[in-house]
Design a protein around this motif. Structure first.
Motif, PDB file in Angstrom:
ATOM      1  N   GLY A   6       0.767  -1.338   0.058  1.00 22.60           N
ATOM      2  CA  GLY A   6       0.025   0.027   0.129  1.00 22.60           C
ATOM      3  C   GLY A   6       0.798   1.399  -0.039  1.00 22.60           C
ATOM      4  O   GLY A   6       0.243   2.504   0.257  1.00 22.60           O
ATOM      5  N   LYS A   7       2.416   1.292  -0.218  1.00 26.19           N
ATOM      6  CA  LYS A   7       2.781   2.205  -0.271  1.00 26.19           C
ATOM      7  C   LYS A   7       2.324   3.394  -1.156  1.00 26.19           C
ATOM      8  O   LYS A   7       2.405   4.449  -0.994  1.00 26.19           O
ATOM      9  CB  LYS A   7       4.549   1.976  -0.588  1.00 26.19           C
ATOM     10  CG  LYS A   7       5.274   3.125  -0.505  1.00 26.19           C
ATOM     11  CD  LYS A   7       6.723   2.809  -1.064  1.00 26.19           C
ATOM     12  CE  LYS A   7       7.488   1.852  -0.102  1.00 26.19           C
ATOM     13  NZ  LYS A   7       8.663   1.472  -0.401  1.00 26.19           N
ATOM     14  N   ARG A   8       2.036   2.912  -2.429  1.00 25.46           N
ATOM     15  CA  ARG A   8       1.729   3.842  -3.760  1.00 25.46           C
ATOM     16  C   ARG A   8       0.433   4.538  -3.155  1.00 25.46           C
ATOM     17  O   ARG A   8       0.085   5.520  -3.415  1.00 25.46           O
ATOM     18  CB  ARG A   8       1.592   2.988  -4.816  1.00 25.46           C
ATOM     19  CG  ARG A   8       2.953   2.844  -5.450  1.00 25.46           C
ATOM     20  CD  ARG A   8       2.870   2.294  -6.925  1.00 25.46           C
ATOM     21  NE  ARG A   8       4.185   1.881  -7.398  1.00 25.46           N
ATOM     22  CZ  ARG A   8       4.793   2.469  -8.174  1.00 25.46           C
ATOM     23  NH1 ARG A   8       4.585   3.849  -8.290  1.00 25.46           N
ATOM     24  NH2 ARG A   8       6.059   2.136  -8.620  1.00 25.46           N
ATOM     25  N   LEU A   9      -0.313   3.591  -2.500  1.00 26.48           N
ATOM     26  CA  LEU A   9      -1.774   4.006  -2.194  1.00 26.48           C
ATOM     27  C   LEU A   9      -1.793   5.310  -1.044  1.00 26.48           C
ATOM     28  O   LEU A   9      -2.363   6.291  -1.156  1.00 26.48           O
ATOM     29  CB  LEU A   9      -2.543   2.911  -1.753  1.00 26.48           C
ATOM     30  CG  LEU A   9      -4.034   3.485  -1.056  1.00 26.48           C
ATOM     31  CD1 LEU A   9      -4.883   3.890  -2.359  1.00 26.48           C
ATOM     32  CD2 LEU A   9      -4.509   2.144  -0.446  1.00 26.48           C
ATOM     33  N   VAL A  10      -0.760   4.867   0.000  1.00 28.32           N
ATOM     34  CA  VAL A  10      -0.451   6.021   0.780  1.00 28.32           C
ATOM     35  C   VAL A  10      -0.026   7.344   0.100  1.00 28.32           C
ATOM     36  O   VAL A  10      -0.626   8.427   0.439  1.00 28.32           O
ATOM     37  CB  VAL A  10       0.487   5.694   1.951  1.00 28.32           C
ATOM     38  CG1 VAL A  10       1.038   6.907   2.827  1.00 28.32           C
ATOM     39  CG2 VAL A  10       0.071   4.527   2.688  1.00 28.32           C
TER      40      VAL A  10
END
Length: 292
Positions: A116-120
């Protein structure tokens, strides 16, 4: 000869374009400066001339409170100076807190691998782009319930909610460009993770930190919607909001001279900051960070 003539035409065209853009950008600034040196008689005229007929510093006396103040404007300078103090304090605190939290968060996003890094990052950017006016109503009710209405924290917190995501997005790109081996080398030499971060990573990311700090400060310094909606007195009202309370002799004759003078005074700190840190700002906006 043809090549020389073509190069000359290109150079002349470049200078003409540069002059046109410069005049286009500076004309409003020069007009505001001109208004700040005009008396009420000139600014109230139907078609005032560009330069003042009679140059005067009375607007600056009324705003800053030095010398003889115009009758009826005795409270103007006190309210303005209070608002100026509020702007400095709120913008500085919001900037410091945002940069500290953004530096830690951006480092974790750049160095750690988690789902979820890109989502964050996408959510952070979406929050930064969220329209401020949509939050005024809920914040007004919530702040009155919590006792934060018309207080410094009541402005600092929402300012950080918009500046922090943008600072995280900016700084995470800088941290990704810093070679991981430099931090590992510091740890091999005996430095702890915190020491390596503080003494190696942060100094290398200084252009990005300055860029994030400048963006945060500019937002907090110029913000109007939250400042006018979440304050009710000069105890916490900032300059952009306070300017809307400058009134003239009647509703149809605003004090254009005082408004222009206040705008000039408020712009001076921004110019000083840009001049002092222009190299770091340019480095932060162009290079990104130290390349490996």
């Amino acid at each position: 000869m043809a090549a020389t003539a073509g190069a000359t035409r290109t150079k002349v065209g470049t200078w003409i374009g540069f002059i046109v853009i410069l005049v286009w950008c500076l004309l409003p600034v020069v007009w505001i400066l001109s208004l700040s040196f005009k008396g009420p008689g000139e600014t109230a005229a139907g078609s005032p001339q560009f330069l003042p007929k009679d140059w005067t510093l009375q607007n600056y006396r009324d705003i800053l409170g030095f010398g003889t103040v115009t009758p009826g404007q005795e409270s103007t300078h006190k309210d303005f100076l209070d608002a100026l103090r509020n702007s400095f304090g709120i913008a500085a605190i919001a900037t410091v807190l945002s940069v500290i939290f953004a530096t830690l968060a951006a480092y974790a996003i750049a160095r750690l691998d988690f789902k979820g890094k890109r989502l964050v990052l996408s959510l952070a950017l979406a929050i930064a782009m969220f329209p401020v006016v949509a939050l005024v109503g809920p914040l007004f009710d919530l702040w009155r319930t919590l006792g934060l209405f018309n207080t410094w924290p009541g402005l600092i917190i929402p300012y950080m909610s918009f500046t922090l995501p943008l600072a995280i997005w900016t700084l995470s790109a800088f941290f990704r460009e810093i070679p991981w081996e430099m931090e590992q080398a510091a740890q091999v030499d005996g430095a702890t993770s915190w020491q390596a971060f503080r003494k190696v990573i942060v100094p290398l990311a200084a252009p990005g930190v300055f860029t994030a700090a400048i963006l945060t400060f500019f937002f907090a310094w110029n913000e109007f919607v939250l400042a006018i909606s979440l304050t009710s007195t000069t105890s916490s009202r900032t300059v952009p909001a306070q300017l809307s309370f400058f009134v003239g002799p009647d509703p149809f004759n605003p004090p254009y001279g005082l408004l222009a003078t206040a705008s000039v005074v408020v712009t001076v700190p921004i110019i000083i900051i840009v001049l002092l840190f222009q190299r770091k700002i340019v480095a932060g906006l162009t290079s990104g960070a130290v390349k490996g």
